[in-house]
Every structure is written in structure tokens, then in C-alpha cells.
Write a protein that holds these residues in place. Structure first.
Motif, PDB file in Angstrom:
ATOM      1  N   ARG A  83       0.825  -1.210   0.000  1.00  0.00           N
ATOM      2  CA  ARG A  83       0.000   0.000   0.000  1.00  0.00           C
ATOM      3  C   ARG A  83       0.857   1.257   0.000  1.00  0.00           C
ATOM      4  NH1 ARG A  83      -4.000   0.940  -2.076  1.00  0.00           N
ATOM      5  NH2 ARG A  83      -5.290  -0.584  -1.001  1.00  0.00           N
ATOM      6  N   GLU A  84       1.972   1.238   0.722  1.00  0.00           N
ATOM      7  CA  GLU A  84       2.873   2.399   0.739  1.00  0.00           C
ATOM      8  C   GLU A  84       3.435   2.676  -0.642  1.00  0.00           C
ATOM      9  OE1 GLU A  84       5.887   1.722   3.627  1.00  0.00           O
ATOM     10  OE2 GLU A  84       4.539   1.953   5.356  1.00  0.00           O
ATOM     11  N   LYS A  85       3.697   1.612  -1.400  1.00  0.00           N
ATOM     12  CA  LYS A  85       4.280   1.776  -2.726  1.00  0.00           C
ATOM     13  C   LYS A  85       3.240   2.160  -3.763  1.00  0.00           C
ATOM     14  CE  LYS A  85       7.729  -1.744  -1.629  1.00  0.00           C
ATOM     15  NZ  LYS A  85       8.920  -0.882  -1.645  1.00  0.00           N
ATOM     16  N   ASN A  86       1.993   1.766  -3.559  1.00  0.00           N
ATOM     17  CA  ASN A  86       0.951   2.015  -4.561  1.00  0.00           C
ATOM     18  C   ASN A  86      -0.362   2.323  -3.850  1.00  0.00           C
ATOM     19  OD1 ASN A  86      -0.823   2.117  -6.674  1.00  0.00           O
ATOM     20  ND2 ASN A  86      -0.348   0.095  -7.487  1.00  0.00           N
ATOM     21  N   SER A  87      -0.650   3.612  -3.689  1.00  0.00           N
ATOM     22  CA  SER A  87      -1.850   4.023  -2.956  1.00  0.00           C
ATOM     23  C   SER A  87      -3.122   3.775  -3.740  1.00  0.00           C
ATOM     24  CB  SER A  87      -1.751   5.508  -2.591  1.00  0.00           C
ATOM     25  OG  SER A  87      -1.686   6.311  -3.765  1.00  0.00           O
ATOM     26  N   LYS A  88      -3.026   3.534  -5.063  1.00  0.00           N
ATOM     27  CA  LYS A  88      -4.220   3.376  -5.903  1.00  0.00           C
ATOM     28  C   LYS A  88      -4.612   1.926  -6.140  1.00  0.00           C
ATOM     29  CE  LYS A  88      -4.491   7.800  -6.496  1.00  0.00           C
ATOM     30  NZ  LYS A  88      -5.560   8.566  -5.825  1.00  0.00           N
ATOM     31  N   ALA A  89      -3.799   0.975  -5.691  1.00  0.00           N
ATOM     32  CA  ALA A  89      -4.093  -0.438  -5.954  1.00  0.00           C
ATOM     33  C   ALA A  89      -5.300  -0.902  -5.146  1.00  0.00           C
ATOM     34  CB  ALA A  89      -2.889  -1.300  -5.618  1.00  0.00           C
ATOM     35  N   MET A  90      -6.097  -1.796  -5.746  1.00  0.00           N
ATOM     36  CA  MET A  90      -7.155  -2.487  -5.020  1.00  0.00           C
ATOM     37  C   MET A  90      -6.526  -3.721  -4.379  1.00  0.00           C
ATOM     38  SD  MET A  90     -10.308  -1.197  -5.261  1.00  0.00           S
ATOM     39  CE  MET A  90     -11.140  -2.696  -4.781  1.00  0.00           C
ATOM     40  N   ILE A  91      -6.446  -3.761  -3.058  1.00  0.00           N
ATOM     41  CA  ILE A  91      -5.876  -4.910  -2.358  1.00  0.00           C
ATOM     42  C   ILE A  91      -7.027  -5.680  -1.712  1.00  0.00           C
ATOM     43  CG2 ILE A  91      -4.258  -5.702  -0.599  1.00  0.00           C
ATOM     44  CD1 ILE A  91      -2.680  -3.150  -0.984  1.00  0.00           C
ATOM     45  N   ILE A  92      -7.153  -6.959  -2.075  1.00  0.00           N
ATOM     46  CA  ILE A  92      -8.277  -7.772  -1.626  1.00  0.00           C
ATOM     47  C   ILE A  92      -7.739  -8.992  -0.886  1.00  0.00           C
ATOM     48  CG2 ILE A  92     -10.310  -9.081  -2.326  1.00  0.00           C
ATOM     49  CD1 ILE A  92      -8.922  -6.756  -4.883  1.00  0.00           C
ATOM     50  N   VAL A  93      -8.204  -9.195   0.341  1.00  0.00           N
ATOM     51  CA  VAL A  93      -7.828 -10.372   1.114  1.00  0.00           C
ATOM     52  C   VAL A  93      -8.697 -11.547   0.673  1.00  0.00           C
ATOM     53  CG1 VAL A  93      -7.565 -11.352   3.415  1.00  0.00           C
ATOM     54  CG2 VAL A  93      -7.266  -8.884   3.066  1.00  0.00           C
ATOM     55  N   VAL A  94      -8.059 -12.686   0.356  1.00  0.00           N
ATOM     56  CA  VAL A  94      -8.789 -13.903  -0.032  1.00  0.00           C
ATOM     57  C   VAL A  94      -8.339 -15.007   0.920  1.00  0.00           C
ATOM     58  CG1 VAL A  94      -9.318 -15.519  -1.883  1.00  0.00           C
ATOM     59  CG2 VAL A  94      -8.761 -13.142  -2.436  1.00  0.00           C
ATOM     60  N   SER A  95      -9.238 -15.450   1.805  1.00  0.00           N
ATOM     61  CA  SER A  95      -8.799 -16.424   2.805  1.00  0.00           C
ATOM     62  C   SER A  95      -9.990 -17.171   3.390  1.00  0.00           C
ATOM     63  CB  SER A  95      -8.033 -15.715   3.925  1.00  0.00           C
ATOM     64  OG  SER A  95      -7.592 -16.643   4.883  1.00  0.00           O
ATOM     65  N   ASP A  96      -9.689 -18.333   3.988  1.00  0.00           N
ATOM     66  CA  ASP A  96     -10.721 -19.115   4.663  1.00  0.00           C
ATOM     67  C   ASP A  96     -10.598 -19.015   6.177  1.00  0.00           C
ATOM     68  OD1 ASP A  96      -8.386 -20.438   5.031  1.00  0.00           O
ATOM     69  OD2 ASP A  96      -9.071 -22.379   4.248  1.00  0.00           O
ATOM     70  N   THR A  97      -9.776 -18.076   6.660  1.00  0.00           N
ATOM     71  CA  THR A  97      -9.609 -17.943   8.106  1.00  0.00           C
ATOM     72  C   THR A  97     -10.909 -17.526   8.764  1.00  0.00           C
ATOM     73  OG1 THR A  97      -8.370 -16.836   9.865  1.00  0.00           O
ATOM     74  CG2 THR A  97      -8.858 -15.535   7.921  1.00  0.00           C
ATOM     75  N   LYS A  98     -11.154 -18.074   9.943  1.00  0.00           N
ATOM     76  CA  LYS A  98     -12.350 -17.726  10.695  1.00  0.00           C
ATOM     77  C   LYS A  98     -12.010 -16.766  11.834  1.00  0.00           C
ATOM     78  CE  LYS A  98     -14.739 -22.094   9.697  1.00  0.00           C
ATOM     79  NZ  LYS A  98     -15.027 -21.628   8.363  1.00  0.00           N
ATOM     80  N   ASP A  99     -10.754 -16.323  11.890  1.00  0.00           N
ATOM     81  CA  ASP A  99     -10.318 -15.416  12.952  1.00  0.00           C
ATOM     82  C   ASP A  99     -10.602 -13.978  12.539  1.00  0.00           C
ATOM     83  OD1 ASP A  99      -9.015 -13.860  14.821  1.00  0.00           O
ATOM     84  OD2 ASP A  99      -7.289 -15.189  14.977  1.00  0.00           O
ATOM     85  N   PRO A 100     -11.595 -13.302  13.143  1.00  0.00           N
ATOM     86  CA  PRO A 100     -11.927 -11.939  12.727  1.00  0.00           C
ATOM     87  C   PRO A 100     -10.798 -10.941  12.990  1.00  0.00           C
ATOM     88  CG  PRO A 100     -13.098 -12.532  14.739  1.00  0.00           C
ATOM     89  CD  PRO A 100     -12.441 -13.770  14.254  1.00  0.00           C
ATOM     90  N   GLU A 101      -9.948 -11.222  13.994  1.00  0.00           N
ATOM     91  CA  GLU A 101      -8.864 -10.301  14.316  1.00  0.00           C
ATOM     92  C   GLU A 101      -7.831 -10.273  13.190  1.00  0.00           C
ATOM     93  OE1 GLU A 101      -6.482  -7.557  15.793  1.00  0.00           O
ATOM     94  OE2 GLU A 101      -8.502  -8.038  16.502  1.00  0.00           O
ATOM     95  N   ILE A 102      -7.520 -11.438  12.615  1.00  0.00           N
ATOM     96  CA  ILE A 102      -6.567 -11.485  11.501  1.00  0.00           C
ATOM     97  C   ILE A 102      -7.119 -10.710  10.313  1.00  0.00           C
ATOM     98  CG2 ILE A 102      -5.462 -13.005   9.820  1.00  0.00           C
ATOM     99  CD1 ILE A 102      -5.293 -15.146  11.957  1.00  0.00           C
ATOM    100  N   ARG A 103      -8.382 -10.929  10.014  1.00  0.00           N
ATOM    101  CA  ARG A 103      -9.013 -10.229   8.891  1.00  0.00           C
ATOM    102  C   ARG A 103      -9.003  -8.722   9.125  1.00  0.00           C
ATOM    103  NH1 ARG A 103     -15.120 -11.668   7.888  1.00  0.00           N
ATOM    104  NH2 ARG A 103     -15.366 -10.268   9.659  1.00  0.00           N
ATOM    105  N   SER A 104      -9.351  -8.295  10.331  1.00  0.00           N
ATOM    106  CA  SER A 104      -9.385  -6.862  10.643  1.00  0.00           C
ATOM    107  C   SER A 104      -7.999  -6.248  10.572  1.00  0.00           C
ATOM    108  CB  SER A 104      -9.973  -6.643  12.043  1.00  0.00           C
ATOM    109  OG  SER A 104     -11.311  -7.078  12.096  1.00  0.00           O
ATOM    110  N   ARG A 105      -6.990  -7.002  11.002  1.00  0.00           N
ATOM    111  CA  ARG A 105      -5.637  -6.461  10.972  1.00  0.00           C
ATOM    112  C   ARG A 105      -5.177  -6.198   9.546  1.00  0.00           C
ATOM    113  NH1 ARG A 105      -3.424 -10.056  13.849  1.00  0.00           N
ATOM    114  NH2 ARG A 105      -2.161 -11.233  12.356  1.00  0.00           N
ATOM    115  N   ILE A 106      -5.497  -7.100   8.624  1.00  0.00           N
ATOM    116  CA  ILE A 106      -5.109  -6.896   7.230  1.00  0.00           C
ATOM    117  C   ILE A 106      -5.872  -5.723   6.621  1.00  0.00           C
ATOM    118  CG2 ILE A 106      -5.021  -7.942   4.936  1.00  0.00           C
ATOM    119  CD1 ILE A 106      -4.662 -10.627   6.219  1.00  0.00           C
ATOM    120  N   LEU A 107      -7.157  -5.609   6.950  1.00  0.00           N
ATOM    121  CA  LEU A 107      -7.942  -4.482   6.432  1.00  0.00           C
ATOM    122  C   LEU A 107      -7.404  -3.157   6.956  1.00  0.00           C
ATOM    123  CD1 LEU A 107     -11.535  -6.014   6.679  1.00  0.00           C
ATOM    124  CD2 LEU A 107     -10.274  -5.482   4.582  1.00  0.00           C
TER     125      LEU A 107
END
Length: 478
Positions: A83-107
Motif C-alpha cells: 500500500r505504501e508503494k501504490n496508494s491506488k491499488a485495489m488490495i483484496i484479502v482472499v482467505s478461509d480464516t475464521k479469525d476476525p482479528e486477523i481479517r481486521s488487521r489486514i484491512l
């Protein structure tokens, strides 16, 4: 020219996933989508967080799909560095994790969306529609001040553009310029009756040429839409010429385009390089020599209009009876600090991503909370300044309403989709016009944004019994 076209229309995608089978599956779906929609995707892969960051040093990816499980670097850290290198990129998390904290941290690290595994193809394709539309909007925003005509001539700073995604947009382009040329012809006919002379005839010829140019651009656009191609029209002006450029034509038979251009004999000044056409149309200046504004606007007044060349040939003559509205010049406003303006731009970019998801049928509780959060952030940045305080107040009120009605927002998301997309577009137009392109006044968009915010809020606050009796068409009768 080729670089501009590639940057504007070709999408570069990076898949970061530790599992090879997952990468293959995602690549296959992306390639099928690109084939079905006639889009051009260039897809890169890696299982390695460090490598993904290094690859982002050399390529500006439009989309990055990143799994929670990657090699050598924690996914949230990799997301943050990309994100620091490219502020315009669409970054999408794709995962089967059920841990909401991990998902929130990436977002929080800079990702803009989350897709659960196993991926549902229909839902994924729906989201890709939104992703590509948003990417296109960001790319066009970056290129809006670049020159587009193939002549390489300097033009005015103001550029008009039409992204022809459907026939209605093309009809808007046609009607705007058709009405303009009809008004010019009405004026020149009146001038001819007063024997103003040869220079007025030149104006009529320029009007005819403009009409022919618009007709050619329209015909080319129809050919594109008929094969599901979405061309882009740019209109630029200089002191002497108007440049109509249409691009995105690489999938249309070049002979068909030449046939359209050559069937109009007057169109002898154009450049065609396979995927892009620029038609040069000379403009004839009309000088308003004298305007008398009546004390009673209902009464007409005599208005004297001449071309520059006619001034030296004849004395002023009365050529029409009409009331001319005073011209209001657009201006750019600089009241906001650069840091606050950048905060609004960043938060608005993320807000628009979420607003595009409304109506997809898959809006989540945390995404609705994020919509409220970004509305609140934008409102707080704008509330510091008296000029933007009315907008800031409406955004704050809408944020509070959404926070208090999250489940209602989810339940009504299909009805809210169109309103939310329009609302995001209005906010983007406000930012662009007030601070970059120019607007007639500092409060030019206030009423529109405030009323739209109130409309979305009212749809959330309507109780169930009342909402059942409301027809969607009635919303526009407020």
C-alpha cells in the motif's frame, strides 16, 4: 500513445498465495472473467510476501489478491508495504480464516475488501465488475489533465470526457453537442437575415463541421457498443480548434472506422492510429460586442453579436432580440490545508470502494460500519472549515444514522445500492470541481450532497410498516 492506452485500459493483477492450487483456481476465474467481458488482464503470481513487496517496486498493480497464509512475511505487513508503494491499488484479502482479528488487521493495513474461501464464482464476478469500474475511475482521475489529442497540440486546462459504458451516456453526448450546434445555426440564420456578411457564413460552416464531427464520433461509438466495447471520448479546446478524441477502439475493424470517417467529405482533418481517433474541428469565435441587461428580465432587449472579422467590415447592427445571462466564471478554491485535503481524498477513495459493494447482496456488518467510519472521517476533516461545514455536518449525521441502523442498512442494501453509488460520485465531483477543476461557487455542490445524505438517512429511519407502503418511485417526489 500505446503506454497511455495500456495504463488506462489494461489491468495488472498480482496473486499472493502460499497454496499453488489456490493460485491456479483464482487465475482461472480471472482469465474467464476477462474473456467473457473482453477485458485485458496481465496476471502475476507469487507465494512469497517479500517477493510480492519487491515486485510492487517494479509494477503498479491495479489489483492485489493476498491470502492470510503466505511465505516469509506476515500478510498484514506485506499489505502495508504494498500500500505504501501504490496508494491506488485495489488490495483484496482472499482467505478461509475464521479469525476476525486477523481479517481486521489486514484491512487496517490497507486492504480494501475481503473475500471468503471457497470463492463463489457469481459473487466474485460481481465484485470484479465493481473493482474494475473503480480502478477505471481512479486511472481516469489521474489522467484527466493529460493531453489526449493525437496532434499533440496544447489545449485549455478544462477537459470534457465521456466514458461510454452504455447507450444513455452516448445519447447525453449527442444531445449536448447537437443542441449546441442547433443554437449556433439559429444565431447565424438571424445574422444572415440582417446581411452581416461572409464572416457569419464562416460561423455557420464551423457549426456544420462540428455537427458532422459529432455524428462521426457517435457512429464510431455505436460500433463499439454493439460489440460490448466501452470507448472513451475526450473533448479539448484551444484558441483555434476543438479536438474530439475517441479511444479504446482496438477491437473494432479499422476499415469500418475509416468508412465512417471518409463518408463525410468535410472530415478531412483527423488522425487515426488503429485504437484512437482525433478529429480536429476549427472553431469560429463569436464576440459579444454589446449586451444591455433589462431591468425587467421578462422583457427582451436588443443584443448585438458579431465575429471578430465582421467588426472591421461593417458597423454594428441589430441581429437578434434575446436576453443574455451574465457568464459566471468557474474558479478553484484553496481554503483547505493540503494535509486535510489528502486525508479526505484517501478516505473518500476507500469509501467509494465500499459504496460500490452496496446492492451486491453480500454487504457485511463490518463493511457497513466502515462506511459510517469513513463518512465520519471525511466529515471531521471538512468540519474545520466554514466553507465545507454544511457538507461536513450532513456527513456526520449520516454516519451516526448508519451506525444506529447497521442491520437495517444490510436488509435494505439492494434498494440503497444506486443511491450510495450516486452519493459517492457526488462527493468525488465535489472534491474534483472545488479543489482542482473549478466551480461557479464554493457551495456549488452543497445542496446536492446534503439532500442525498438526508435521503439515504431517511430510508434507514423509515419504520417497517411505513416502508411497506412506500413505492420506490415516490422517493423522487420529495
Amino acid at each position: 500513445r500505446t503506454e497511455f492506452y495500456d495504463r488506462l485500459y489494461m489491468k495488472k493483477i498480482l496473486i499472493v498465495d502460499k497454496n499453488k492450487e489456490s493460485r491456479i483456481y483464482l487465475r482461472t476465474m480471472l482469465e474467464e472473467y476477462a474473456h467473457d467481458t473482453r477485458k485485458k488482464f496481465v496476471i502475476y503470481e507469487t507465494d512469497n510476501g517479500n517477493e510480492a513487496v519487491m515486485m510492487s517496486d517494479h509494477e503498479n498493480y491495479d489489483m492485489v489478491f493476498i491470502d492470510v497464509e503466505i511465505s516469509e512475511m506476515e500478510s498484514a505487513k506485506a499489505t502495508e508495504l504494498i500500500r505504501e508503494k501504490n496508494s491506488k491499488a485495489m488490495i483484496i484479502v482472499v482467505s478461509d480464516t475464521k479469525d476476525p482479528e486477523i481479517r481486521s488487521r489486514i484491512l487496517r493495513s490497507g486492504a480494501e475488501d475481503y473475500i471468503r474461501k471457497p470463492i463463489d464464482p457469481d459473487l466474485f464476478y460481481s465484485r470484479l465488475d465493481n473493482y474494475t469500474a473503480l480502478i477505471q475511475s481512479r486511472r481516469l482521475h489521474l489522467s484527466i489533465h493529460e493531453g489526449h489529442n493525437l496532434y499533440g497540440d496544447a489545449t485549455y486546462g478544462r477537459t470534457i470526457s465521456y466514458f461510454i459504458k452504455e447507450y444513455d451516456v452516448l445519447a447525453e453526448f449527442w444531445e449536448f453537442y447537437l443542441l449546441e450546434t442547433q443554437e449556433t445555426r439559429t444565431l447565424t440564420d438571424a445574422c444572415r437575415r440582417c446581411n452581416v456578411g461572409k464572416s457569419i457564413l464562416n460561423t455557420h460552416q464551423a457549426s456544420t463541421r462540428l455537427s458532422d464531427t459529432v455524428r462521426a464520433i457517435y457512429d464510431i461509438s455505436i460500433q463499439a457498443l454493439n460489440i460490448n466495447v466501452t470507448p472513451h471520448i475526450w473533448i479539448e479546446e484551444s484558441d483555434k480548434n476543438i479536438y474530439f478524441t475517441i479511444e479504446g477502439l482496438s477491437q473494432i475493424n479499422p476499415d469500418r472506422i475509416r468508412t465512417i470517417l471518409n463518408k463525410i467529405p468535410e472530415l478531412n482533418t483527423y488522425i487515426f492510429d488503429h485504437y484512437k481517433v482525433t478529429i480536429l474541428t476549427p472553431r469560429e469565435k463569436v464576440d459579444l460586442c454589446k449586451v444591455e441587461i433589462p431591468s425587467d428580465p421578462k422583457k427582451s432587449t436588443e443584443t448585438i453579436i458579431m465575429t471578430e472579422t465582421a467588426k472591421s467590415e461593417i458597423q454594428l447592427q441589430v441581429v437578434a432580440e434575446t436576453y443574455v445571462e451574465p457568464v459566471i466564471e468557474n474558479q478553484i478554491f484553496y481554503y483547505m490545508d493540503e494535509e486535510d485535503l489528502e486525508d479526505i481524498k484517501e478516505n473518500l477513495s476507500r469509501l467509494n470502494t465500499l459504496l460500490l459493494m452496496v446492492g451486491s447482496g453480500d454487504i457485511r456488518y463490518d463493511e457497513v460500519e466502515e462506511i459510517a467510519y469513513y463518512l465520519d472521517r471525511i466529515g471531521k476533516s471538512a468540519s474545520i472549515y466554514s466553507e465545507s461545514y454544511p457538507i461536513a455536518r450532513s456527513l456526520g449525521e449520516l454516519s451516526s444514522t448508519i451506525n444506529n441502523n447497521v442491520q437495517t442498512f444490510i436488509d435494505k442494501s439492494s434498494s440503497l445500492g444506486l443511491f450510495c453509488k450516486t452519493f459517492g460520485l457526488d462527493l468525488t465531483n465535489w472534491l474534483q470541481m472545488i479543489f482542482y477543476d473549478g466551480a461557479p461557487s464554493v457551495n456549488f455542490m452543497d445542496d446536492t450532497i446534503i439532500s442525498n445524505a438526508q435521503m439515504v438517512g431517511s430510508m434507514l429511519c423509515v419504520n417497517d410498516s411505513a416502508s411497506e407502503s412506500i413505492d420506490m418511485d415516490d422517493i423522487f417526489d420529495f
